[in-house]
Enzyme design. Structure first.
Site, mmCIF file in Angstrom:
data_model
loop_
_atom_site.group_PDB
_atom_site.id
_atom_site.type_symbol
_atom_site.label_atom_id
_atom_site.label_comp_id
_atom_site.label_asym_id
_atom_site.label_seq_id
_atom_site.Cartn_x
_atom_site.Cartn_y
_atom_site.Cartn_z
ATOM 1 N NE ARG A 141 -9.927 -13.229 -14.823
ATOM 2 C CZ ARG A 141 -8.009 -12.647 -13.810
ATOM 3 N NH1 ARG A 141 -8.416 -11.893 -13.515
ATOM 4 N NH2 ARG A 141 -7.984 -14.074 -14.204
ATOM 5 N N GLY A 156 1.105 -1.678 0.175
ATOM 6 C CA GLY A 156 -0.124 0.295 -0.061
ATOM 7 C C GLY A 156 0.884 0.767 0.020
ATOM 8 C CD GLU A 172 -10.961 -4.223 -23.642
ATOM 9 O OE1 GLU A 172 -10.269 -3.552 -23.504
ATOM 10 O OE2 GLU A 172 -11.898 -4.535 -23.195
ATOM 11 C CG HIS A 175 4.302 -2.712 -15.121
ATOM 12 N ND1 HIS A 175 3.802 -3.939 -14.950
ATOM 13 C CD2 HIS A 175 5.386 -2.545 -15.661
ATOM 14 C CE1 HIS A 175 4.412 -4.954 -15.614
ATOM 15 N NE2 HIS A 175 5.251 -4.049 -15.681
ATOM 16 C CB ALA A 221 10.844 6.941 -9.843
#
Ligand code: GAR
Length: 214
Positions: free
Chosen positions: A68, A15, A148, A112, A179
């Site tokens: 899902r 977190g 997607e 990411h 960063a």
């Protein structure tokens, strides 16, 4: 209720990016309200960070759902009922179902820990370990819209950090994480401010850099 835009954050663990988002809402650099935090795992630090900031939380474990798709429908329902207009994936260790991507088209931001498209497709510390193994001299982090295609949506922004000869996965991940804590709140703020224009569903430009007639 304040009239700030309401964002929802999806988490799975430590977190620290959630904490950076909360700090940015508190110091005004991110003019938004975090209305709901959903975690795919129970008892993780991210849930405590949210609770300490007075943010409502929900745990949605994959095993609580038959598919899902059902998990995605539950995420949509919870986010809509919290009147969330933008989702942020901050260390969320799940692929979101296409129904969520459809419901929040161009309104889901992921961070990411690599310079995409390099080292896509895995969770931290996979991308950092892959960068070290590849011997790259620079790595960093990327914010992008979620589509997607995993880790392949239009890039919003990137930050570059050097890779040192004596780096371990941990030291590199720490440098990238620092960063991330700058990049993610700034990217969310830019998107909410309408500064990020998506071109052909593939890349983005800043509105201030779009020149009529170019
Ligand atoms: C961060 O490094 C984030 O970029 C990464 O997980 C970490 C979560 O840390 N996300 C991914 O790897 C997504 N594929 P945090 O829980 O302390 O924010």
């Amino acid at each position: 209720m304040s009239d700030l835009p309401r964002i929802g954050v999806l988490v799975s663990g430590r977190g620290s990016n959630l904490a950076a988002l909360i700090a940015a809402t508190e110091n005004g650099t991110l003019p938004a309200q975090i209305a709901l935090v959903i975690s795919s795992k129970p008892n993780v630090p991210a849930l405590e960070i949210a609770a300490n900031a007075g943010i409502p939380t929900q745990v949605m474990r994959p095993r609580d759902f038959a598919s899902r798709h059902e998990e995605g429908e539950a995420i949509i329902a919870a986010m809509r009922s919290a009147q969330v207009e933008l989702l942020v994936l901050a260390g969320y260790a799940r692929l979101v179902d296409p129904c969520v991507i459809e419901a929040y088209r161009w309104k889901i931001i992921n961070i990411h820990p690599s310079l995409l498209p390099a080292f896509a497709g895995s969770m931290a510390p996979g991308p950092q370990a892959a960068a070290l193994a590849a011997g790259v001299k620079f790595s960093g982090c990327t914010t992008h819209f979620v589509t997607e295609d995993t880790d392949a949506g239009p890039i919003i922004d990137q930050a570059v950090v050097p890779v040192h000869d004596d780096d371990t996965v941990e030291t590199l991940a720490d440098r990238i994480l620092r960063a991330e804590h700058q990049l993610l709140p700034a990217s969310v703020a830019a998107v909410l401010a309408g500064e990020v224009q998506i071109i052909d569903g593939r890349r983005t430009v800043r509105r201030s850099s779009v020149h009529a007639g170019d």
